[in-house]
Design a protein around this motif. Structure first.
Motif, PDB file in Angstrom:
ATOM      1  N   SER A   1      40.111  50.686  18.162  1.00  0.00           N
ATOM      2  CA  SER A   1      41.014  49.669  18.715  1.00  0.00           C
ATOM      3  C   SER A   1      40.476  48.268  18.477  1.00  0.00           C
ATOM      4  O   SER A   1      39.299  47.987  18.741  1.00  0.00           O
TER       5      SER A   1
ATOM      6  N   GLN B   1      49.749  45.775  21.236  1.00  0.00           N
ATOM      7  CA  GLN B   1      48.589  46.670  21.334  1.00  0.00           C
ATOM      8  C   GLN B   1      48.839  47.725  22.406  1.00  0.00           C
ATOM      9  O   GLN B   1      48.151  47.802  23.407  1.00  0.00           O
TER      10      GLN B   1
ATOM     11  N   VAL C   1      48.647  51.505  23.491  1.00  0.00           N
ATOM     12  CA  VAL C   1      47.754  52.602  23.109  1.00  0.00           C
ATOM     13  C   VAL C   1      48.506  53.918  22.895  1.00  0.00           C
ATOM     14  O   VAL C   1      48.026  54.801  22.190  1.00  0.00           O
TER      15      VAL C   1
END
Length: 856
Positions: A80, A166, A168
């Motif tokens: 990430s 972003q 997940v």
């Protein structure tokens, strides 16, 4: 979202193929595994399975799941690339503990078990295989993104800076376990909770959808069908959801929740063939069903400047099209950003429909009432959010709601009036703005289709009844609550602002007071013991002809030598508990609530000082009675004590464990006053005594959850008090016959209004109740108000005692002013004396603390 004619033909053909698939679920079969959106569930044996009309899978269970692909578990490396937002925040962290998690969500809340990189992660909530999935449970399984950032779900309607996000989670699918095969046209039940209600497409009322002409190019039907195809995972009540939810399932920010719902809703209001609308309609209804399930299981949407928008309308849309009112009957805990952020007040340039930020890095204050020269940092930030993230997203649903005649169902008028203010093209406030320019964002939205539809169709929207529900979301102590909010002027806020300073000053004085209970004084004439309440009939005097014999009555004339210490102690308790609770609500300082508890424990818990839960010895008459039923009227001063306990409990000022013995005492007292002959006699009194008995009983029943007594008091209001006590003109003849007709008339209308305030619900509003012959609280107030506003107009004899001291801040003015949104009543309430000093006035005005009544 542009297209040429060949592309349109292609999309229509593609839609017909897609709709055929969704309207004809896969046949019911015994399957050992099923897959959706890249996720596969494997069972220990073949199970009866099938698909809902949305394509989501069901299985008849219980079922044992032995494998989920991709498998939940850790990863060896976290790839990430986590970025900090402009608030210097992120809910993410580099972590390898879990990816591709699965969970059964029974309550909305602050935990998630899908991906350990995201905030609120709870590993214990992730299912472990093999697992037994019980009937009436939904399993949410996910696929995690292997690296960040990723494409924004709805980047086609975003701007370049937000093409990436972003999140997940990549995708998620829902497997619903039922105890029987559902109908072939069933929607998927909500994925949160154990209630799995079945709704059917056959119940859709297609004729409820308007038929409006397109006002501009219509967005792609295929694109919007894809937007609503998969479940939007929405059970995390935190801004951290923004960086968690699957970027291939739904939007990650509330503004886009609302924008997509707005656009889709207006598309469904177009004059196009039903076939073209079917798939998107079904999907939007499914969205409403899911949100309904979340709301029924603790869900609420109230965070951030724009994070929580867009959740209310899909529920109402589903309720309307399925003609199922139950879907719209949501708990009070389910509040929505479109409502909490809008209210009525007096804005700095004359606007009356206002906007506020509720929560963003802490509790936020209102700001639109202040001139911009006085705005602080967070005021300016709030204004930025007002312009960027709210009305621009709400406008489409507001227009759809108008055309579907749903304003009353929505139940918050300020939301619609605020949209009117935002979209109004002329500026009636230009002069008042002075050198301040109207924000460029107003009069339009981010979505040209929505803006064009509003400009073309708003003027022809059908007229309809507004809900009449005007509430404002405010911070009281540590909790946000609804308070009444008048249209154009926030009446409740006006009251609070008027009295809060004097309330805090008085509370500081009362912080020094120690408890005084019935055990601190006694009378040798009492037949009771140390812990028994004792009082004597006010209008009873020694007989001059027989000084040691039984007392005689002088109606309306109070004997100053009678024992009143216990009554005064009770009035003192009411004043202390209500004032300190009010101060706690205003300031949030725990010391006030803690001090209330000391007095409550002394009165109702500690064996040495507590009062016995009865009034066997109240209103005694020397030589005649050791106690009487009418003595229960002294308990009227428990009403604000009870209200304080309820407010402290419901707003978490004191814990349930701390208040349990106090509530038990009131439960015992309520049982006594509804079963002992004294209580029964008082209940059946034909004048103000019967009314006051009901107010006291209703307050205690409301605190202790005694529905039977609440229903009985409501019934007596409708069938006994109004019909038997009120004359056709709104007066109370039995009170007018007394030697103090003015004071008793005030006393009884106060009691009637107090009772209505305690008992009224949206479904059973006593303020609007009217007997068959036209008697009502409204008529009672219309009769008495001119004589409160100007006592010189009183057409009857003056009271023989304390004529000059009336009126004061009568609770009837407060409650009726709020219930009927009557500014005149409130203005009169505020100009009258707030702190009566005459003991007889104090005794007859037991409800004197507005703040504890403005909390819902």
């Amino acid at each position: 979202m542009r297209r040429n004619s060949n592309y349109v033909i292609f999309l229509v053909l593609l839609f017909l193929i897609a709709f055929t698939a969704i309207s004809q679920p896969a046949p019911i079969e015994l399957r050992k595994s099923i897959s959706q959106y890249g996720i596969t569930w494997e069972f220990d044996k073949p199970m009866q399975t099938g698909q809902f009309v949305t394509g989501d899978w069901w299985v008849v269970g219980p079922v044992t799941i032995v494998k989920i692909t991709p498998e939940p578990g850790p990863v060896s490396v976290d790839q990430s690339n986590i970025k900090i937002n402009h608030w210097n925040d992120t809910s993410l962290k580099t972590d390898t503990v879990l990816r591709n998690g699965s969970a059964i969500v029974l309550k909305a809340g602050y935990k998630q078990s899908y991906d350990s990189r995201a905030g609120a992660f709870d590993l214990s909530g992730c299912v472990k295989l093999p697992m037994k999935l019980e009937s009436n449970r939904s399993l949410i399984s996910s696929i995690s993104n292997t690296s960040l950032p990723v494409d924004n779900f709805c980047k086609n309607i975003m701007w370049e800076g937000e093409y990436k996000c972003q999140n997940v989670m990549k995708t998620a699918a829902v497997l619903t376990c039922l105890d029987a095969v559902p109908p072939s046209d069933a929607f998927r039940p909500p994925y949160v909770g154990t209630a799995k209600p079945i709704f059917l497409t056959r119940d859709i009322h297609w004729d409820f959808l308007p038929q409006l002409q397109p006002a501009s190019e219509v967005p792609s039907w295929e694109e919007f069908e894809r937007y609503f195809q998969r479940p939007w995972i929405d059970h995390l009540m935190s801004w951290s959801q923004q960086e968690l939810v699957p970027n291939e399932n739904g939007p990650n920010y509330g503004r886009e929740h609302a924008r997509l719902v707005s656009i889709a809703s207006l598309m469904l209001c177009l004059d196009v063939p039903q076939k073209q609308k079917e798939k998107l309609t079904i999907e939007l209804i499914q969205r409403g069903i899911d949100l309904y399930g979340i709301a029924m299981n603790g869900g609420y949407w109230n965070e951030g400047g724009g994070h929580s928008s867009g959740r209310k309308w899909p529920i109402l849309f589903a309720s309307i099209l399925l003609e199922n009112p139950k879907l719209a009957e949501l708990p009070e805990t389910a509040f929505f950003q479109e409502d909490t952020q809008t209210y009525y007040g007096k804005g700095w340039f004359g606007q009356t429909a206002l906007w506020q930020m509720i929560m963003h890095h802490g509790k936020r204050d209102t700001y639109e009432e202040k001139s911009p020269e006085l705005w602080e940092k967070w005021d300016k930030t709030s204004e930025g959010y007002r312009v960027c993230c709210n009305a621009v997203a709400w406008t489409g649903t507001a227009l759809a709601a108008r055309y579907m005649k749903a304003i009353k169902l929505w139940g918050h008028d300020a939301h619609f009036d605020y949209i009117e203010r935002w979209m109004r093209e002329d500026d009636p406030y230009q002069e008042e703005r002075g050198n301040r320019k109207r924000p460029d964002g107003e009069t339009k939205t981010f979505d040209p289709f929505v803006t064009a539809m509003w400009k073309a169709h708003r003027k022809n929207a059908p007229e309809q009844e507004m809900s009449g529900i005007h509430r404002k979301w405010v911070w009281q102590g540590n909790k946000g609550v609804w308070v009444p909010n008048g249209k154009n002027i926030g009446l409740a806020q006006l009251i609070i602002e008027n009295i809060q300073k004097e309330t805090i000053v008085k509370a500081e004085q009362l912080m020094k007071e120690s408890p005084v209970t019935v055990a601190d004084s006694s009378c040798k004439r009492s037949a009771g013991g140390k812990n028994d309440f004792y009082s004597e009939g006010d209008y009873w005097w020694p007989d001059p002809a027989n000084p040691t014999g039984p007392y005689i009555q002088k109606d309306g004339q109070t004997n100053p030598e009678n024992f009143v210490a216990h009554r005064l102690a009770m009035i003192r308790l009411s004043e202390i508990s209500a004032t300190l609770t009010s101060a706690w609500l205003i300031t949030g300082k725990q010391k006030y609530a803690d001090q209330v508890l000391k007095h409550l424990n002394a009165w109702f818990v500690a064996p040495e000082t507590r009062m016995n839960p009865n009034m066997l010895y109240a209103q005694a008459i020397w030589g005649r009675f050791t106690g009487r039923g009418i003595g229960l009227i002294d308990a009227y001063h428990f009403v604000e004590v009870v209200r304080s306990v309820k407010v402290l409990e419901s707003n978490k000022g004191l814990s349930p464990e701390q208040l349990q013995p106090v509530k038990a005492w009131f439960s015992d007292f309520l049982n006594w006053m509804t079963t002992h002959q004294y209580g029964i006699d008082e209940m059946n009194a034909k004048n103000n005594h019967g009314t006051c008995w009901a107010v006291t009983a209703a307050a205690m029943a409301d605190l202790t959850g005694n529905k039977e007594v609440l229903e009985m008091c409501t019934d007596r209001f409708k069938t006994v008090f109004l019909p038997a006590q009120m004359a056709d003109d709104g007066s109370f003849p039995q009170e007018l016959r007394r030697t103090k007709p003015y004071g008793y008339s005030l006393f009884n209308i106060d009691a009637m209004c107090n009772l209505a305030e305690i008992l009224s619900t949206p479904e059973n509003n006593l303020w609007e109740f009217q007997t068959p012959d036209g008697k009502s609280l409204k008529k009672g107030m219309e009769y008495i108000y001119p004589f409160i506003a100007d006592k010189s107009k009183w057409p009857f004899a003056k009271d023989i005692y304390i004529w000059d001291e009336w009126p004061v801040r009568q609770s009837s003015l407060l409650f009726a002013g709020l219930a009927y949104q009557n500014q005149e009543y409130i203005n009169t309430f505020l100009r009258l004396p707030a702190n009566p000093t005459h003991p007889e006035v104090i005794r007859n005005v037991p409800v004197r603390h507005p703040v504890i009544w403005l909390v819902k």
